[in-house]
Write a protein that holds these residues in place. Sequence first.
Motif, PDB file in Angstrom:
ATOM      1  N   SER A  84     105.952 -52.276  38.402  1.00  0.00           N
ATOM      2  CA  SER A  84     105.939 -53.267  37.590  1.00  0.00           C
ATOM      3  C   SER A  84     104.471 -53.526  37.148  1.00  0.00           C
ATOM      4  O   SER A  84     104.317 -54.028  36.015  1.00  0.00           O
ATOM      5  N   GLY A  85     103.488 -53.417  38.023  1.00  0.00           N
ATOM      6  CA  GLY A  85     102.111 -53.917  37.715  1.00  0.00           C
ATOM      7  C   GLY A  85     101.533 -53.065  36.575  1.00  0.00           C
ATOM      8  O   GLY A  85     101.113 -53.564  35.650  1.00  0.00           O
ATOM      9  N   ALA A 111     103.105 -51.214  34.599  1.00  0.00           N
ATOM     10  CA  ALA A 111     104.018 -51.039  33.293  1.00  0.00           C
ATOM     11  C   ALA A 111     103.600 -52.246  32.564  1.00  0.00           C
ATOM     12  O   ALA A 111     103.337 -52.119  31.301  1.00  0.00           O
ATOM     13  N   GLU A 112     103.252 -53.481  33.217  1.00  0.00           N
ATOM     14  CA  GLU A 112     102.697 -54.621  32.801  1.00  0.00           C
ATOM     15  C   GLU A 112     101.657 -54.416  31.632  1.00  0.00           C
ATOM     16  O   GLU A 112     101.551 -54.746  30.485  1.00  0.00           O
ATOM     17  N   LEU A 113     100.620 -53.753  32.425  1.00  0.00           N
ATOM     18  CA  LEU A 113      99.573 -53.485  31.971  1.00  0.00           C
ATOM     19  C   LEU A 113      99.652 -52.403  30.547  1.00  0.00           C
ATOM     20  O   LEU A 113      98.715 -52.962  29.571  1.00  0.00           O
ATOM     21  N   LEU A 114     100.215 -51.509  30.692  1.00  0.00           N
ATOM     22  CA  LEU A 114     100.280 -50.747  29.581  1.00  0.00           C
ATOM     23  C   LEU A 114     101.483 -51.204  28.497  1.00  0.00           C
ATOM     24  O   LEU A 114     101.772 -50.624  27.692  1.00  0.00           O
ATOM     25  N   ASN A 115     101.996 -52.440  28.898  1.00  0.00           N
ATOM     26  CA  ASN A 115     102.617 -53.122  27.833  1.00  0.00           C
ATOM     27  C   ASN A 115     104.204 -52.260  27.786  1.00  0.00           C
ATOM     28  O   ASN A 115     104.738 -51.801  26.562  1.00  0.00           O
ATOM     29  N   THR A 116     104.571 -51.662  28.751  1.00  0.00           N
ATOM     30  CA  THR A 116     105.876 -50.716  28.679  1.00  0.00           C
ATOM     31  C   THR A 116     106.687 -50.996  30.023  1.00  0.00           C
ATOM     32  O   THR A 116     106.471 -51.965  30.749  1.00  0.00           O
ATOM     33  N   THR A 117     107.810 -50.208  29.855  1.00  0.00           N
ATOM     34  CA  THR A 117     108.716 -50.274  31.371  1.00  0.00           C
ATOM     35  C   THR A 117     108.288 -49.695  32.526  1.00  0.00           C
ATOM     36  O   THR A 117     107.925 -48.479  32.289  1.00  0.00           O
ATOM     37  N   VAL A 168     106.945 -45.509  33.204  1.00  0.00           N
ATOM     38  CA  VAL A 168     105.878 -45.196  34.156  1.00  0.00           C
ATOM     39  C   VAL A 168     106.156 -44.380  35.102  1.00  0.00           C
ATOM     40  O   VAL A 168     105.659 -43.298  35.488  1.00  0.00           O
ATOM     41  N   GLY A 169     107.649 -44.643  35.776  1.00  0.00           N
ATOM     42  CA  GLY A 169     108.003 -43.497  36.806  1.00  0.00           C
ATOM     43  C   GLY A 169     108.344 -42.472  36.193  1.00  0.00           C
ATOM     44  O   GLY A 169     108.114 -41.286  37.059  1.00  0.00           O
ATOM     45  N   ASN A 170     108.737 -42.166  35.134  1.00  0.00           N
ATOM     46  CA  ASN A 170     109.158 -40.834  34.274  1.00  0.00           C
ATOM     47  C   ASN A 170     107.838 -40.151  34.401  1.00  0.00           C
ATOM     48  O   ASN A 170     107.810 -38.862  34.387  1.00  0.00           O
ATOM     49  N   VAL A 171     106.864 -40.922  33.807  1.00  0.00           N
ATOM     50  CA  VAL A 171     105.546 -40.114  33.655  1.00  0.00           C
ATOM     51  C   VAL A 171     105.156 -39.576  35.089  1.00  0.00           C
ATOM     52  O   VAL A 171     104.750 -38.300  35.268  1.00  0.00           O
TER      53      VAL A 171
END
Lengths: 395, 272
Positions: A175-176, A178-184, A188-191
Motif C-alpha cells: 500500500s505504501g 501504491a500510494e506513492l505511485l497513485n495506484t492500487t 503493484v503486486g502484479n508488476v
Amino acid sequence: MSLASTGSELADRITREELLIGGATALFLAAVAGAVAGGLLESAFVVSSLAFAPVILLLALGLNVQWGYGGLVNFSVAGFFAVGAYSTAVLTNGSDPHGLALHPAVGLVAAMAVSAALALAIGLPTLRLRADYFAIATLGFAEIVRLIVLNEGWLTNGGLGVFGIPVLFEAGVLSGPAELLNTTPRNVGNVLIGFLAVAVVFLVLRRVQSSPWGRVLRTIRADEDVGQALGKNTYRFKLQAFVLGSVIMGVAGFYFAHYLRAITPGAFEPIQTFYVWVAVILGGSGSNRGAILGGFAVVLILRGTRLVNNPVGAIETLLNAPIDVLDRLLFSVAVDFRLSLGLDLNQDALRLLLIGLLVIAIVRLRPQGLLPPQREHIWPAALGGGGDAPEEDRE
Amino acid sequence: MSTASYGYDGGDLEKPDQVLTVENLRKEFGALIATEDVSLAAERGSITGLIGPNGAGKSTLFKLISGFYEPDAGSVTLNGTDITGWSPDRIARRGMTRTFQTPRRIEGMTVRENMLVGPQNQAGESILSTMFRPGRVTRDERANLERAADLLELFELDHLADEPATDLSGGQFKLLELARAMMVEPDVLLLDEPVAGVNPALAEDLATYIERLNRERELTIFIIEHDIDFIMELADPIVVLDQGRVLTEGSPETVRTDDRVMEAYLGGGGES
Ligand SMILES: Nc1ncnc2c1ncn2[C@@H]1O[C@H](COP(=O)(O)OP(=O)(O)OP(=O)(O)O)[C@@H](O)[C@H]1O
Ligand SMILES: [Mg+2]
C-alpha cells in the motif's frame, strides 16, 4: 584451454547496437519519468502498463523458443495463451460456473500441464511431417480452442467469460508504494509477480539456449538434414522446443487471468498471435533479449495508443504544421487550405497501422531484428577454463 | 540403349570383415529408376571410390545407405545390423555419417559451434540435465571442446575457430564438414564430392587428411568424386555406377582400362 574465448572483458562484449539500443531505452525511460514528474503522464497508467507488459513478454519468450531457436512456425500463440488462462480461471475462480476457488498455485500447475499436453498432442503427429503441415495444424488448433471456449459453456462460461479469478499478490506492504505511485496495491503486486515470472523464464531460457540442446535446435533451424546426419533425433528436439515454448505461453495466460481477474474469449483473438510474432521478429529471432525488447515495443504501441484520443486529428495537426508555418510567414495571404485525411481512425485502427508500419520498417531496414542472437551456443561454464566455476561443478 | 551392349558386373560381395553391406538396393522416382539392384560391400578400413557420370545415382545411393531415402527394395547392413529403413540420426548414432554434395552451412554459428554439434550423447542435450546436472554438462562440454580443438588443429582450421562458418571459403567449409563429421566418431564415413569446387592445393590437403583418418582410426570411407585423378590416387577399390546400377568394381588400374567405363562417361547417361 586453447579454445577458451578471450573476450571476457566488458568492452569487448558490448556491441555498437547494444550501446545504441541501451541508450535509446535509457532516453525513453527518462522521458517517461519526466512526463510523469511533469504531470503529462499519470503514474497509475505507467504502472498498469507495466503490469500488462509481462503478458506480451512471456508470450514472446515462448514463441522465441519455438520460432527463434528451432524455426517452428506456431500460429497458435493465442491458443496456448487461452489454454493457460482458462486452465487457471476454471480452477481458481470463486463464481459461476464452478466456484472451485482453488489456490492459484494449482492453477499455475494446471496451466502448464494442460499447455504441455496439448502441445504434445499437436506436435507428436505433425512434427515428423513437413514444416508447413505443422504450421497448418497450429492454425487449426487455435481455431479449435476458440470454438471450445465459446461453445462449451459448462466449462468456460462461453461468451460471458469467467469472473472472480483471485489476485496473485496483494499484501499490506504494497500500500505504501501504491500510494506513492497513485495506484492500487493490486497493480503493484502484479508488476512484481509478472516481472518475477519474466525473470525466471528468461534465466532458464538463457541457460538452455547456451547449452548443447540450444545448439542442436539452432542446427535444426538452419538445416534439419545436417542435424540428422550428425545423429540428432531432430523430431524429439523439435517436440521439446514446441512443448517448452507452449508451456511458457500457458504461464503467460495464467498471469493474464489473475492480472485481469476476469477473462472473456475476446481477449484471445488471433490478432494476439500476430502481435507476438511482431515482437519476436522485431527483437531478433533466436534472441531472448530481443524477445524482451520487441515485447516492450509492442506493449508500448498497444498501451501508448490509448493515450491518443483523436489519432486522425493528431496526425492532421502534425501534417499541417508546415502549412501553418508557411501561412504565418505569408501573413495569411496565400494559403488557406489544410490537409484533411478524411479518415475515421479509432485507437484500434491506429494500433494496427503502427504495428503494420513497424513490420514494414523491420523487413526493409533490419530483417535480422534489433538484437539478433550473438552468444555462441556453448555452455559458458565449460569456457571458463580450469576450475573457476564452482557453482557449475556441483551435481 | 547403348548400355545393353555391355554387361553390368555388380559389386564385389565376397570381402572379409565387411563393415557395410548393401544388397539389391532399389529406388524409383516415378518412372525413373535412380537405383537399380545395387549390391556392394566395404571392408573395414577401406577407402572405396564411387564414380559415374552425372545423374548415375551416386548421391541417391548415399541417401539410401544413410537413411535419408527409404529404399523400395533391398537391404543395408552396418556392422552386422540390418539398418534398412532406419532414420538417418539413428544410423549416425550406430556409426555411419555422411557429408553433403552441396555445402550445408549452419547460419549464425561459428566454426567451433559447428564442431560441437557432432558429438553423440552429450549430457547438455537434455533440458533436465542443463537444469539439474550442470556439472556433467560442463564436463562433457569441456571434453568436446578439447576434441574439437584437436581436430581443428589437425585440419589446420584452428585459426578460424571463432569465425562464423558462413564466412569460410568453399574449400575451408568442406574441411570443416569433414572435421565435424569426425566429431561423430563414425566407423563409416560417406563423402559426397568432398573436393568439388575446392582449389587444387586444398584438395591435396583434403586427400592427405582423408588418408590419415583412414589409417589412424580404421575409418571406412566411401567417396563420391568426379575428379578422377583424385579418386584413383586415394581409393581402392573403385565402384563405377551407371544409370543406377553397378557397372563394375575393381582396382583403379582395372577400372581405368575398362572400356565400358569410358563408354558410360562418354555416353552421357547412355540415352544415345
Ligand atoms: N528426390 C528426387 N526426386 C526425383 N528424382 C530424383 C531425386 N533425387 C535424384 N533424382 C534423380 O535421380 C537421378 C540420380 O540422381 P543423383 O543425384 O543420385 O545423381 P548423381 O550420380 O549424384 O549425379 P551428380 O554427379 O550430378 O551429383 C537423376 O536423374 C536425378 O534427377
Ligand atoms: Mg550427386
